[in-house]
Design a protein around this motif. Structure first.
Motif: not given
Length: 204
Positions: A36-47
């Protein structure tokens, strides 16, 4: 006697299994948080959405593992308690059997001592009767000796013999009285031990 418990090998194996399962559950939770932290860091809503769904799945898996471990721990504890209860019941049955055998032995000893005392008392009564008879005979012989000077020698011999029998009877009576005293003391000791055992059993 030692308290029944699970064997050390079984306990160690259970602890290792619990440790492994809990480690896996914690690892899943940590992994979900990292995703979750990595996805949030990418800024991609889908990720972020995919990571959130995966985190929920991992959390559910961790919860499932933790729940299964808790249920297994409860089953193991219930089985251990059942085994301990069976062991305690066997111990109680063994102690009851030992106590019954001890009581039977004590009662048999008491009966034997009472029978011996009864026999000795009968012997003592017979000896006392012989002493009384011998004493009466001594008196009769003495009176006849005083009244019949002509047969003084014969009567003197009979008197000596009667006195000797009286002395033997007195000695035997004293021996029997000592034996009765000894047996009565033994009976008192055995009875006290039996009463003490009964008191301990009632308090247990």
């Amino acid at each position: 006697m030692a308290t029944p418990a699970a064997t050390p090998v079984t306990s160690a194996s259970r602890r290792r299994q619990r440790s492994t399962r809990l480690t896996v559950a914690v690892g899943l939770l940590v992994l979900s948080a990292v995703l979750v932290a990595a996805a949030l860091a990418t800024g991609s809503w889908a990720l972020t959405a995919a990571a959130a769904v995966l985190a929920v799945a991992l959390g559910a898996a961790a919860t499932r593992i933790t729940h299964a471990e808790l249920a297994q721990s409860r089953r193991d504890a219930a089985r251990d308690r059942a085994e301990q209860a069976q062991a305690y019941r066997r111990m109680s049955d063994d102690r009851a059997a030992e106590h019954a055998a001890y009581v039977e032995t004590v009662e048999r000893r008491i009966a034997e001592r009472e029978a011996s005392i009864a026999d000795l008392e009968q012997g003592l009564t017979a000896a006392q009767q012989r002493v009384a008879d011998a004493t009466l005979k001594v008196g009769a012989e003495a009176r006849r000796a005083d009244a019949a000077d002509r047969a003084r020698a014969d009567l003197a011999a009979d008197l000596d013999a009667a006195e000797e029998r009286a002395a033997e009877a007195i000695v035997r009576m004293a021996e029997l009285e000592q034996e009765v005293d000894v047996l009565r003391a033994e009976l008192e000791v055995v009875t006290a031990a039996w009463q003490s055992a009964e008191s301990l059993r009632k308090r247990a």
